[in-house]
Design an enzyme around this catalytic site. Structure first.
Site, PDB file in Angstrom:
ATOM      1  NE  ARG A  39     -19.354   7.525   2.995  1.00 45.68           N
ATOM      2  CZ  ARG A  39     -18.314   7.073   2.888  1.00 45.68           C
ATOM      3  NH1 ARG A  39     -17.400   7.912   2.065  1.00 45.68           N
ATOM      4  NH2 ARG A  39     -18.366   5.758   1.854  1.00 45.68           N
TER       5      ARG A  39
ATOM      6  CG  ASP B 200       7.775  -6.211  -9.213  1.00 44.90           C
ATOM      7  OD1 ASP B 200       7.177  -4.600  -8.305  1.00 44.90           O
ATOM      8  OD2 ASP B 200       6.741  -6.038 -10.226  1.00 44.90           O
TER       9      ASP B 200
ATOM     10  NE  ARG C  40     -19.296   2.299   1.328  1.00 44.71           N
ATOM     11  CZ  ARG C  40     -19.861   1.871   2.580  1.00 44.71           C
ATOM     12  NH1 ARG C  40     -21.256   2.480   2.326  1.00 44.71           N
ATOM     13  NH2 ARG C  40     -19.293   1.359   3.095  1.00 44.71           N
TER      14      ARG C  40
ATOM     15  CB  SER D 269       2.683  -4.477  -8.777  1.00 42.60           C
ATOM     16  OG  SER D 269       3.980  -3.878  -8.577  1.00 42.60           O
TER      17      SER D 269
ATOM     18  CG  HIS E 199       7.888  -3.538  -0.025  1.00 45.32           C
ATOM     19  ND1 HIS E 199       6.723  -2.842  -0.256  1.00 45.32           N
ATOM     20  CD2 HIS E 199       6.728  -4.120  -1.073  1.00 45.32           C
ATOM     21  CE1 HIS E 199       5.962  -2.278  -1.406  1.00 45.32           C
ATOM     22  NE2 HIS E 199       5.997  -3.396  -1.768  1.00 45.32           N
TER      23      HIS E 199
ATOM     24  CG  ASP F  29       6.727  -2.790 -10.843  1.00 41.92           C
ATOM     25  OD1 ASP F  29       7.648  -2.409 -10.949  1.00 41.92           O
ATOM     26  OD2 ASP F  29       6.449  -3.685 -10.624  1.00 41.92           O
TER      27      ASP F  29
ATOM     28  NE  ARG G 131     -15.420   2.386  -3.815  1.00 40.99           N
ATOM     29  CZ  ARG G 131     -14.464   2.118  -2.469  1.00 40.99           C
ATOM     30  NH1 ARG G 131     -13.924   2.484  -2.517  1.00 40.99           N
ATOM     31  NH2 ARG G 131     -14.934   0.927  -1.672  1.00 40.99           N
TER      32      ARG G 131
END
EC number: 5.4.2.12
Length: 510
Positions: A186, A13, A265, A63, A405, A442, A262
């Site tokens: 919105r 990874d 909403r 990942s 990280h 990955d 999406r």
């Protein structure tokens, strides 16, 4: 029963490939094992980012997406990229659900209404998709094309809608037909907390042209909202209608296409067009063909243009159907990735699938223990390889990603060096049992520890390619240009196992 010769996939990874040596924890680490493999074993580079893994162009991999693509054996597109790709290759314009709804309205001399979040934000919708829908309606002969604009200001700057509205005004002028019919923020049209009094304002605006304000052009309507101190998100229901123009309210026989992809909403405003809806009293309820761009909820009984993509016959499911045994093994940090994500979002094991979890070390940050639990994980992996129990083994070593990280360069180098030692033991075990091994990643991370543009610490993933190394007795020559979704079909080919039709990935050797 004779001992099985496993096909093992080891995912390092965050182990990406970067030519530049500066601030590269991977090339600067002392890695005799991996160096030897790169020098003496078949290897290549494969893509792990952007459209190759179903993300927007240039976007770094992650990942979840990486393991989903590897396990699926096909590119798994996120909705944004799925629709964008469908538009660019013409699939959108030929979509049967969209074509039928538009053609039915055109034949009856009715209107085609297109509604959605008018924004380049790319979170809930993308205005390029809406542009394509308008052009499609016009190309199929619709004379009345009405655009109902929900304004953003959350995923975009708070007062940024003018540009989008001007672009659509220009498009309609170019087409010589159609117009913007309404504006609303919105806050009203895309509520998700059952504030039905807000949603009703958007519904009444579209079905009755009932509005607080009316203006001749969309830009005038927007400017007036700004003068009232309403940012895009909060623009009150505004009808757009010049003198002499007919009403653009949705009426019986019209087609309505909702261009948000999406779901969260989009659900409430969509439910207002379902016969059984009782969230508020509707003054009118037009009989229309309503098309959702994607499936907002399984229990909404309306048409859907792009149904959820099925992830049938992933690598794990296919091995199970073929009566083979498999092991998934990692430490805590990446356990979900080699199980849930690798199986296409399925939590339960397939028949013949076993799982082993090694606890990640309890340290505040992984730079304090860069080897993490790799030694113990390796011990268990080697034992599994030698056990003769498994046809396939998938293992993830999290080190390069988790230590990458932290941004601590020296720790990342140590992480890579500890992995090198582990890989040596895995390779030895594979050779001992005459098994096969693919080593890959990955996505990248540890190969770039300083941001070349800012000079600051780089803690994120990269969009760089990742290595792919083969260890085994087969004479393999890799093709160039592979991607993560090619790994599953390649592993099936290496073990002379049939490849399911759903796997559109390619076998990566010549």
């Amino acid at each position: 029963m004779s001992a099985k010769k496993p096909m093992a996939l080891v995912i390092l990874d965050g182990y990406g490939h970067r030519e530049t040596q500066a601030d590269n924890a991977i090339t600067n680490a002392n890695t005799p094992v991996l160096d030897g493999l790169m020098a003496n074993q078949p290897n290549t580079l494969i893509s792990a980012s952007g459209m190759d893994v179903g993300l927007p162009d240039g976007q770094m991999g992650n990942s979840e997406v990486g393991h989903t693509n590897i396990g699926a054996g096909r590119v798994v597109y996120q909705d944004l990229t799925r629709i964008t790709k469908a538009i660019s290759d013409g699939e959108f314009q030929q979509n049967e659900t969209l074509v039928n709804a538009i053609d039915k309205a055109v034949k009856a001399g009715k209107a085609v209404h297109i509604m959605g979040l008018m924004s380049p934000g790319g979170v809930h919708s993308h205005e390029d998709h809406i542009y394509a829908a308008v052009e499609m309606a016009a190309a199929r002969g619709a004379e009345k094309i009405y655009l109902h604009c929900f304004l953003d200001g959350r995923d975009t700057p708070p007062r940024s809608a003018e540009n989008s509205l001007k672009n659509f005004q220009e498009l309609f002028a170019k087409l010589g037909k159609g117009r913007i019919a309404s504006l609303v923020g919105r806050y009203y049209a895309m509520d998700r907390d059952n504030n039905w009094e807000r949603v009703q304002k958007a519904y009444d605006l579209m079905t009755e042209a009932k509005a607080e304000f009316t203006f001749a052009t969309a830009v005038e309507g927007l400017e007036a909202a700004y003068a009232r101190e309403e940012n895009d998100e909060f623009v009150q229901a505004t009808e757009i209608k010049a003198e002499g123009e007919e009403s653009a309210a949705i009426v019986d026989g019209d087609a309505v296409i909702f261009m948000n992809y999406r779901a969260d909403r989009a659900r409430q405003i969509t439910r207002t067009f379902v016969p059984s809806f009782d969230g508020f009293t509707r003054n009118v309820f037009p009989a229309i063909d309503f098309v959702m761009l994607t499936q907002y909820a399984a229990d909404i009984p309306l048409l859907c243009a792009f149904a959820p993509a099925s992830l049938e016959n992933t690598y794990g499911e296919w091995l199970s159907k073929e009566g083979k045994t498999q092991l998934r093994i990692s430490e805590t940090e990446k356990y979900a990735h080699v199980t849930f994500f690798f199986n296409g979002g399925i939590e339960d094991e397939f028949e013949g699938e076993e799982r082993q979890l090694v606890a990640s070390p309890k340290v505040a940050t992984y730079d304090l223990q860069p080897e993490m639990s790799a030694p113990e994980l390796t011990e268990k992996l080697v034992a599994a390889i030698k056990s003769g129990k498994y046809d396939a083994i998938v293992c993830n070593f999290p080190n390069c990603d988790m230590v990458g990280h932290t941004g601590v360069y020296d720790a990342a180098v140590k992480a890579v060096e500890s992995l090198d030692e582990c890989i040596g033991k895995v390779v030895e075990a594979i050779k001992e049992v005459d098994g096969q091994l693919l080593i890959t990643a990955d996505h990248g991370n540890a190969e770039m520890m300083i941001d070349p543009e800012t000079g600051g610490v780089h803690t994120a993933h990269t969009n760089l390619p990742v290595p792919l190394i083969y260890v085994g007795s087969k004479a393999v020559e890799f093709k160039e240009g592979g991607k993560l979704s090619d790994l599953a079909p390649t592993m099936l080919a290496l073990t002379d196992t049939a490849i399911p039709a759903e796997m559109s990935g390619e076998v990566l050797f010549k």
